[in-house]
Design a protein around this motif. Structure first.
Motif, PDB file in Angstrom:
ATOM      1  N   ASP A 376      41.214  31.560  53.128  1.00 23.75           N
ATOM      2  CA  ASP A 376      41.689  33.176  53.607  1.00 23.75           C
ATOM      3  C   ASP A 376      42.681  32.886  54.546  1.00 23.75           C
ATOM      4  O   ASP A 376      43.697  33.745  54.442  1.00 23.75           O
ATOM      5  CB  ASP A 376      40.282  33.571  54.188  1.00 23.75           C
ATOM      6  CG  ASP A 376      39.098  34.124  53.296  1.00 23.75           C
ATOM      7  OD1 ASP A 376      39.705  33.986  52.054  1.00 23.75           O
ATOM      8  OD2 ASP A 376      38.242  34.374  53.893  1.00 23.75           O
ATOM      9  N   ARG A 381      44.879  36.303  54.422  1.00 20.17           N
ATOM     10  CA  ARG A 381      43.779  37.365  54.142  1.00 20.17           C
ATOM     11  C   ARG A 381      43.053  37.532  55.595  1.00 20.17           C
ATOM     12  O   ARG A 381      43.077  36.669  56.489  1.00 20.17           O
ATOM     13  CB  ARG A 381      42.747  37.030  53.161  1.00 20.17           C
ATOM     14  CG  ARG A 381      42.984  37.647  52.041  1.00 20.17           C
ATOM     15  CD  ARG A 381      41.790  37.534  51.006  1.00 20.17           C
ATOM     16  NE  ARG A 381      41.719  36.193  50.521  1.00 20.17           N
ATOM     17  CZ  ARG A 381      42.377  35.721  49.400  1.00 20.17           C
ATOM     18  NH1 ARG A 381      43.026  36.367  48.511  1.00 20.17           N
ATOM     19  NH2 ARG A 381      42.261  34.409  49.196  1.00 20.17           N
TER      20      ARG A 381
ATOM     21  N   TYR B  14      33.984  35.448  44.346  1.00 22.17           N
ATOM     22  CA  TYR B  14      34.472  36.164  45.432  1.00 22.17           C
ATOM     23  C   TYR B  14      33.758  37.450  45.570  1.00 22.17           C
ATOM     24  O   TYR B  14      33.607  38.010  45.001  1.00 22.17           O
ATOM     25  CB  TYR B  14      36.141  36.141  45.740  1.00 22.17           C
ATOM     26  CG  TYR B  14      36.744  34.761  45.869  1.00 22.17           C
ATOM     27  CD1 TYR B  14      36.672  34.037  47.046  1.00 22.17           C
ATOM     28  CD2 TYR B  14      37.828  34.637  44.810  1.00 22.17           C
ATOM     29  CE1 TYR B  14      37.236  33.002  47.162  1.00 22.17           C
ATOM     30  CE2 TYR B  14      38.265  33.296  44.956  1.00 22.17           C
ATOM     31  CZ  TYR B  14      38.203  32.673  45.890  1.00 22.17           C
ATOM     32  OH  TYR B  14      39.001  31.359  46.191  1.00 22.17           O
ATOM     33  N   ARG B  16      34.139  41.249  47.033  1.00 20.73           N
ATOM     34  CA  ARG B  16      35.239  41.959  47.278  1.00 20.73           C
ATOM     35  C   ARG B  16      34.628  43.275  47.780  1.00 20.73           C
ATOM     36  O   ARG B  16      34.134  43.886  46.684  1.00 20.73           O
ATOM     37  CB  ARG B  16      36.395  42.266  46.226  1.00 20.73           C
ATOM     38  CG  ARG B  16      37.717  42.195  46.491  1.00 20.73           C
ATOM     39  CD  ARG B  16      38.744  42.102  45.459  1.00 20.73           C
ATOM     40  NE  ARG B  16      39.292  40.827  44.851  1.00 20.73           N
ATOM     41  CZ  ARG B  16      39.532  40.715  43.795  1.00 20.73           C
ATOM     42  NH1 ARG B  16      39.601  41.765  43.065  1.00 20.73           N
ATOM     43  NH2 ARG B  16      39.943  39.516  43.208  1.00 20.73           N
ATOM     44  N   VAL B  23      36.149  34.574  39.634  1.00 19.37           N
ATOM     45  CA  VAL B  23      37.601  34.275  39.483  1.00 19.37           C
ATOM     46  C   VAL B  23      37.700  33.166  38.527  1.00 19.37           C
ATOM     47  O   VAL B  23      38.823  33.106  37.542  1.00 19.37           O
ATOM     48  CB  VAL B  23      38.093  34.110  40.801  1.00 19.37           C
ATOM     49  CG1 VAL B  23      39.786  33.349  40.757  1.00 19.37           C
ATOM     50  CG2 VAL B  23      38.149  35.165  41.526  1.00 19.37           C
ATOM     51  N   GLY B  44      47.524  34.995  39.724  1.00 20.81           N
ATOM     52  CA  GLY B  44      46.166  35.858  39.913  1.00 20.81           C
ATOM     53  C   GLY B  44      45.114  35.025  38.777  1.00 20.81           C
ATOM     54  O   GLY B  44      44.067  35.541  38.513  1.00 20.81           O
ATOM     55  N   SER B  45      45.779  34.207  37.929  1.00 18.12           N
ATOM     56  CA  SER B  45      44.760  33.636  37.004  1.00 18.12           C
ATOM     57  C   SER B  45      43.785  32.379  37.622  1.00 18.12           C
ATOM     58  O   SER B  45      42.826  32.085  36.967  1.00 18.12           O
ATOM     59  CB  SER B  45      45.638  32.930  36.144  1.00 18.12           C
ATOM     60  OG  SER B  45      46.380  31.748  36.642  1.00 18.12           O
ATOM     61  N   GLY B  46      43.966  31.960  38.905  1.00 17.66           N
ATOM     62  CA  GLY B  46      42.891  31.293  39.355  1.00 17.66           C
ATOM     63  C   GLY B  46      43.281  29.971  40.025  1.00 17.66           C
ATOM     64  O   GLY B  46      42.733  29.100  40.203  1.00 17.66           O
ATOM     65  N   LYS B  47      44.744  29.747  39.884  1.00 16.29           N
ATOM     66  CA  LYS B  47      45.148  28.452  40.010  1.00 16.29           C
ATOM     67  C   LYS B  47      44.888  27.741  41.303  1.00 16.29           C
ATOM     68  O   LYS B  47      44.328  26.802  41.464  1.00 16.29           O
ATOM     69  CB  LYS B  47      46.791  28.427  39.680  1.00 16.29           C
ATOM     70  CG  LYS B  47      47.223  28.681  38.427  1.00 16.29           C
ATOM     71  CD  LYS B  47      48.669  28.750  38.192  1.00 16.29           C
ATOM     72  CE  LYS B  47      49.579  29.780  39.163  1.00 16.29           C
ATOM     73  NZ  LYS B  47      49.246  31.020  38.918  1.00 16.29           N
ATOM     74  N   THR B  48      45.299  28.721  42.470  1.00 16.63           N
ATOM     75  CA  THR B  48      44.919  28.208  43.684  1.00 16.63           C
ATOM     76  C   THR B  48      43.509  27.989  43.925  1.00 16.63           C
ATOM     77  O   THR B  48      43.198  26.951  44.718  1.00 16.63           O
ATOM     78  CB  THR B  48      45.837  29.302  44.740  1.00 16.63           C
ATOM     79  OG1 THR B  48      47.165  29.299  44.474  1.00 16.63           O
ATOM     80  CG2 THR B  48      45.423  29.080  45.984  1.00 16.63           C
ATOM     81  N   THR B  49      42.700  28.941  43.590  1.00 16.11           N
ATOM     82  CA  THR B  49      41.235  28.776  43.510  1.00 16.11           C
ATOM     83  C   THR B  49      40.757  27.496  43.124  1.00 16.11           C
ATOM     84  O   THR B  49      40.299  26.882  43.785  1.00 16.11           O
ATOM     85  CB  THR B  49      40.651  29.806  42.839  1.00 16.11           C
ATOM     86  OG1 THR B  49      40.949  31.318  43.431  1.00 16.11           O
ATOM     87  CG2 THR B  49      39.044  29.966  43.018  1.00 16.11           C
TER      88      THR B  49
HETATM   89  N1  ADP Z   1      38.757  34.687  49.288  1.00  9.35           N
HETATM   90  C1  ADP Z   1      39.128  35.553  48.245  1.00  9.35           C
HETATM   91  N2  ADP Z   1      38.374  36.702  48.261  1.00  9.35           N
HETATM   92  C2  ADP Z   1      38.654  37.542  47.369  1.00  9.35           C
HETATM   93  N3  ADP Z   1      39.478  37.563  46.013  1.00  9.35           N
HETATM   94  C3  ADP Z   1      40.020  36.171  46.069  1.00  9.35           C
HETATM   95  C4  ADP Z   1      39.743  35.274  46.911  1.00  9.35           C
HETATM   96  N4  ADP Z   1      40.869  34.382  46.702  1.00  9.35           N
HETATM   97  C5  ADP Z   1      41.398  34.618  45.430  1.00  9.35           C
HETATM   98  N5  ADP Z   1      41.001  35.683  45.224  1.00  9.35           N
HETATM   99  C6  ADP Z   1      41.323  36.600  43.804  1.00  9.35           C
HETATM  100  O1  ADP Z   1      41.000  35.586  42.978  1.00  9.35           O
HETATM  101  C7  ADP Z   1      42.069  35.728  41.674  1.00  9.35           C
HETATM  102  C8  ADP Z   1      42.786  34.479  41.481  1.00  9.35           C
HETATM  103  O2  ADP Z   1      43.426  34.005  42.828  1.00  9.35           O
HETATM  104  P1  ADP Z   1      44.395  32.794  42.876  1.00  9.35           P
HETATM  105  O3  ADP Z   1      43.309  31.620  42.710  1.00  9.35           O
HETATM  106  O4  ADP Z   1      45.002  32.871  44.309  1.00  9.35           O
HETATM  107  O5  ADP Z   1      45.544  32.907  41.877  1.00  9.35           O
HETATM  108  P2  ADP Z   1      46.774  32.253  41.535  1.00  9.35           P
HETATM  109  O6  ADP Z   1      46.768  31.026  42.508  1.00  9.35           O
HETATM  110  O7  ADP Z   1      46.628  31.851  40.119  1.00  9.35           O
HETATM  111  O8  ADP Z   1      47.840  33.143  41.690  1.00  9.35           O
HETATM  112  C9  ADP Z   1      42.835  36.553  42.229  1.00  9.35           C
HETATM  113  O9  ADP Z   1      42.735  38.155  41.656  1.00  9.35           O
HETATM  114  C10 ADP Z   1      42.568  36.863  43.697  1.00  9.35           C
HETATM  115  O10 ADP Z   1      43.071  38.189  44.101  1.00  9.35           O
END
Ligand code: ADP
Ligand code: MG
Lengths: 381, 231
Positions: A376, A381, B14, B16, B23, B44-49
């Protein structure tokens, strides 16, 4: 120890804010040191009061005088081993701000009771012989550079002389010390006989009487016997132990302990919020950085300790600075309270309070830092 | 070669508000030791996640994540933190250096958690700064460095504890082309010469070309996988 640069850098992230926070803590502890020091000095006077001594004052008010004749009457009360008398002279030297703790006494009677004073025998004899002779405490003599043989004028705010005027001249014939009671070394003592002859009013009366009892366990009974002796006379007495007397004397100035505690409570209460919000703000600004620390492997507890260490460092350093300043300034109060050094206990107490302050103000930001979620925080966030 | 990273049916949800949003929808993935993987896909595809799960910054809602034989989805709290300290180096888009610390102190951070002496820490920091070519910037603050230099410091910090895995989230996203290529070249060197396994999120196809493998993520699912012949 290796985390010190990290803690230090975090502390100085916003210099102005840290300086202001630091200053407010420094000032608070300066105040704490001075006030608690004064308080402790007064209390120590009470604590160290001589248990063998009773103080006899006018029952109407302790500023009222008593007939001199009471002295010999009290001397014959069973259990009384010696009686001395003193009066408030209210003298100053040259300038009203040079206030001098000055008292007319009878040297021979005074010496039988004043065992805490040290004076060379020949000087004492000179005092007994010299009508205008005076003996002064070593601190007082040093303050004005007085030496034996000096002629010193004191102006009395109370007593006028028969020839007119309120300027009294004294010849310094002795200098005394009082190793255990440094504050006594600010006293200026002179012959009652000279004083009583020369004053215009109040002749034949004394300020208060100091009674020495042989057995302190008999104090209460003897005190009652003395007061009984003068019951229903125009000058009823009120006899107290020296300790009670010191306490009631302090009450004249106000309940110092009470006032000091209240002031400090208010100061620290506001400090709690000022410091707390500054630490909290600093923690919030560093959320991304705290997340980085966690990313590279700092544990939640580790981050909590770091943030807490910051507040401890801030509070303790500032407190030490404030207490050091108080210790430096404290001797300036010597004339007012007669104590030269800030009591150690006050310094120790100050450090403990600083740590408590640090924990009280640091715990919330530290807890927030601990709970911080890396993902976060990294995503803002 | 054996898979250093292996994900089985990994789901991440996640919350929300009151709503649970999925995700990642059951990812299966193997990355082998010594791979340089570019993870691509729309925003927003979930790469960072996904990357955060691989690096142990986050834990999956369900499924297994194993890295170098350790089931990190089963680790939590302090143990996961210690695992990260030993096994993963992180590089982010915005460098994430501590602004009030010199480059050297920034690089030293992960070593503060080890039992190394001050002298040993200094040696390792110097070695890491030498690898990224910034020995002469050791005492500069991040504000005194260019973007490319700051990212090199971040890479040195990721390297300093000698992890097997480097995890990079858009490491060139904030850099111009030429600087980006330098950074990518550096990552490539680390991969080739030091055998670091690199997983890098990027949405720049040119950046992805530096990798040995490319993965595409779309709406939380891996849609294709291409292996590039090592040049
Ligand atoms: N901690 C979180 N709480 C709520 N939603 C999240 C959180 N982290 C990521 N998301 C949502 O998950 C989706 C994928 O995010 P992310 O992995 O950052 O995408 P990318 O890196 O591909 O742009 C996005 O829609 C983002 O808003
Ligand atoms: Mg992303």
């Amino acid at each position: 120890m290796k985390f010190l640069p990290l803690i230090w850098a975090a502390l100085w992230r916003k210099k102005t804010r840290t300086v202001f926070t630091l200053l407010s803590i420094v000032v608070a502890f300066l105040l704490f040191g001075m006030l608690q020091g004064v308080n402790a000095a007064f209390n120590s006077a009470v604590d160290r009061a001589n248990v063998n001594r009773l103080m006899v004052a006018n029952a109407t008010a302790f500023t009222e005088s008593l007939p001199y004749a009471y002295l010999t009457q009290i001397e014959s009360v069973p259990g009384v081993s010696a009686v001395s008398q003193q009066s408030w002279f209210g003298g100053y030297y040259q300038d009203p701000k040079n206030f001098v703790f000055s008292f007319p006494v009878e040297p021979l009677r005074w010496r039988r009771i004043g065992t805490e004073y040290r004076i060379p025998e020949d000087q004492f004899d000179a005092w007994v012989r010299t009508r205008t002779g005076a003996v002064v405490g070593a601190q007082l003599a040093a303050k004005y550079g007085w030496k034996i043989g000096d002629r010193v004028p004191l102006h009395s705010v109370i007593w006028t002389k028969a020839g007119g005027g309120s300027d009294w001249e004294f010849d310094i014939v002795g200098i005394f010390t009082s190793p255990e009671f440094a504050s006594r070394e600010n006293q200026f003592l002179f012959n009652y006989s000279y004083f009583d002859e020369a004053r215009v009013f109040g002749k034949g009366r004394v300020g208060w009487l100091v009674v020495q009892v042989a057995d302190p366990r008999a104090s209460a009974r003897i005190a009652a016997a003395i007061d009984h002796l003068f019951a229903n006379s125009p000058d009823e007495t009120e006899t107290k132990t020296e300790k009670e007397f010191q306490q009631s004397f302090l009450k004249q100035i106000g309940d110092i302990n009470f006032i000091v505690t209240r002031i400090l409570f208010a100061v620290f209460f506001s400090l709690l919020f000022a410091t707390g919000s500054s630490l909290m703000q600093s923690m919030r600004e560093r959320i991304p950085e705290l997340a980085v620390l966690k990313t590279v492997g700092f544990t939640d507890a580790g981050v909590l300790r770091l943030v807490l260490a910051e507040s401890v460092m801030l509070c303790v350093l500032a407190a030490l600075a404030g207490l050091a300043a108080a210790a430096l300034l404290f001797p300036a109060l010597r004339d007012a309270i007669g104590v030269v050094t800030l009591p150690r206990a006050v310094l120790a107490e100050g450090v403990v309070i600083a740590v408590l302050l640090a924990l009280a103000t640091g715990l919330l930001p530290a807890w927030r830092a601990r709970r911080l979620s890396i993902v976060d925080a990294l995503a803002g966030r | 070669m054996a898979a250093i990273i292996s994900l089985r049916n990994v789901v991440k949800r996640y919350l929300r508000g009151k709503q649970s949003v999925e995700v990642l929808h059951g990812i299966d993935l193997d990355i082998e030791t010594g791979d340089f993987v570019a993870l691509m896909g729309p925003s927003g595809s979930g790469k960072t996640t996904l990357l955060n799960l691989i690096g142990g910054l986050d834990t999956p809602s369900s499924g297994e994540v194993s890295v170098a034989g350790v089931r990190i989805d089963a680790l939590g709290g302090a143990r996961l933190a210690r695992w990260r300290a030993r096994n993963v180096g992180f590089v982010f888009q915005f460098y994430n250096l501590l602004p009030q610390l010199s480059a050297q102190r920034n690089v030293e951070l992960p070593l503060l958690l080890t039992s190394l002496s001050a002298a040993q820490r200094r040696r390792n920091v110097q070695a890491a700064l030498a690898i990224v070519g910034l020995s002469d910037r050791a005492h500069h603050k991040p504000s005194e460095l260019s973007g490319g230099q700051a990212q090199r410091v971040a890479i040195a910090r990721a390297l300093v504890s000698d992890p097997t895995l480097l995890v990079c989230d858009e490491p060139t996203g904030d850099l111009d082309r030429a600087t980006a290529d330098e950074i990518l070249g550096l990552l490539q060197t680390l991969n080739r010469e030091q055998g670091k396994t690199v997983v890098m999120v990027t949405h720049d196809p040119k950046a992805a070309e530096f990798a040995t493998h490319q993965l595409y993520l779309d709406k939380g699912e891996l849609v294709s996988r291409s292996t590039k012949a090592v040049a």
